[in-house]
Motif scaffolding. Sequence first.
Motif, PDB file in Angstrom:
ATOM      1  N   GLN A 109      -3.670 -41.782  11.947  1.00 18.53           N
ATOM      2  CA  GLN A 109      -3.296 -41.644  10.539  1.00 18.53           C
ATOM      3  C   GLN A 109      -2.249 -40.555  10.303  1.00 18.53           C
ATOM      4  N   ALA A 110      -2.053 -39.676  11.294  1.00 20.82           N
ATOM      5  CA  ALA A 110      -0.994 -38.662  11.190  1.00 20.82           C
ATOM      6  C   ALA A 110       0.059 -38.913  12.262  1.00 20.82           C
ATOM      7  N   ALA A 111       0.265 -40.184  12.606  1.00 17.30           N
ATOM      8  CA  ALA A 111       1.145 -40.551  13.722  1.00 17.30           C
ATOM      9  C   ALA A 111       2.569 -40.051  13.542  1.00 17.30           C
ATOM     10  N   ILE A 112       3.033 -39.959  12.300  1.00 18.68           N
ATOM     11  CA  ILE A 112       4.400 -39.515  12.060  1.00 18.68           C
ATOM     12  C   ILE A 112       4.617 -38.085  12.554  1.00 18.68           C
ATOM     13  N   PHE A 113       3.540 -37.292  12.642  1.00 17.14           N
ATOM     14  CA  PHE A 113       3.640 -35.909  13.098  1.00 17.14           C
ATOM     15  C   PHE A 113       3.315 -35.768  14.582  1.00 17.14           C
ATOM     16  N   ASN A 114       2.888 -36.869  15.217  1.00 18.37           N
ATOM     17  CA  ASN A 114       2.550 -36.861  16.642  1.00 18.37           C
ATOM     18  C   ASN A 114       3.800 -37.259  17.424  1.00 18.37           C
ATOM     19  N   LEU A 115       4.587 -36.281  17.803  1.00 14.65           N
ATOM     20  CA  LEU A 115       5.911 -36.544  18.374  1.00 14.65           C
ATOM     21  C   LEU A 115       5.833 -37.215  19.734  1.00 14.65           C
TER      22      LEU A 115
END
Length: 255
Positions: free
Chosen positions: A211-217
């Motif tokens: 759900q926080a994939a955009i911040f998981n580089l």
Amino acid sequence: MSDFKWRHFQGDVILWAVRWYCRYGISYRDLEQMVSERGVPVDHSTIYRGVQKYAPEIEKRLRWHWRRPQSTSWRVDETYVKVRGQWTYLYRAVDKFGNTIDFYLSATRNAKAAKRFLGKALNGLKDWEKPRVINTDKAPTYGIVIAQLKAEGRCPDELVHRQVKYLNNVVEADHGKLKQLIKPVRGFKTLKTAYATIKGFEVMRTLHKGQAAIFNLTRDIRGEARIVERAFGIGSSVLAEAVEMLAQNLQGQTA
């Protein structure tokens, strides 16, 4: 001021232990041995205190990373959690894809608790993020609460309340995965300590769901760890990390 001032261990070590406990469903004593194997001698009671202090803080700091429903069709239900020998009620909401929307631990199961939970879940959402459908079990309290929230203007007037049992399979399955994390706990002593620990379980579940994939580089478990560390100012910022990764990729292409 550092979030870890006066602590026996560095911040990254503390967050490492808290993350492991909240993500993998292991006992404090097992985690004590695992951490000791990595050259960090620590008592299980110290890990417990770290979880109580930092699990709620992790949840608080990362809420905005994941708390944006991907669907306006919600599934709401409650499950049981035993605290000092007594059953308490963990209210939970997920969207139709199984993404966590919110949760709330209550000593009671009534309209007041249901309203407090749904109010919490709706708080801070934009109009287009609020639900158009809420599916619940047959408990009459939800119908009463939803009508009250509509009258107060806190949820859309066109919101449809459904009570279709099979539609809640997704949230019931999610209960089961959360219970796997709760199972190793050797009994919660108070509602406060139970809620603090569950906050850690829930936020690590949201990261695991992506759900926080955009911040998981890096799109992996290390990326999840970096999301937590950055929230406490440990290591580079997300922008600095992204620039560094881009530079490394360009260097690799030209090599």
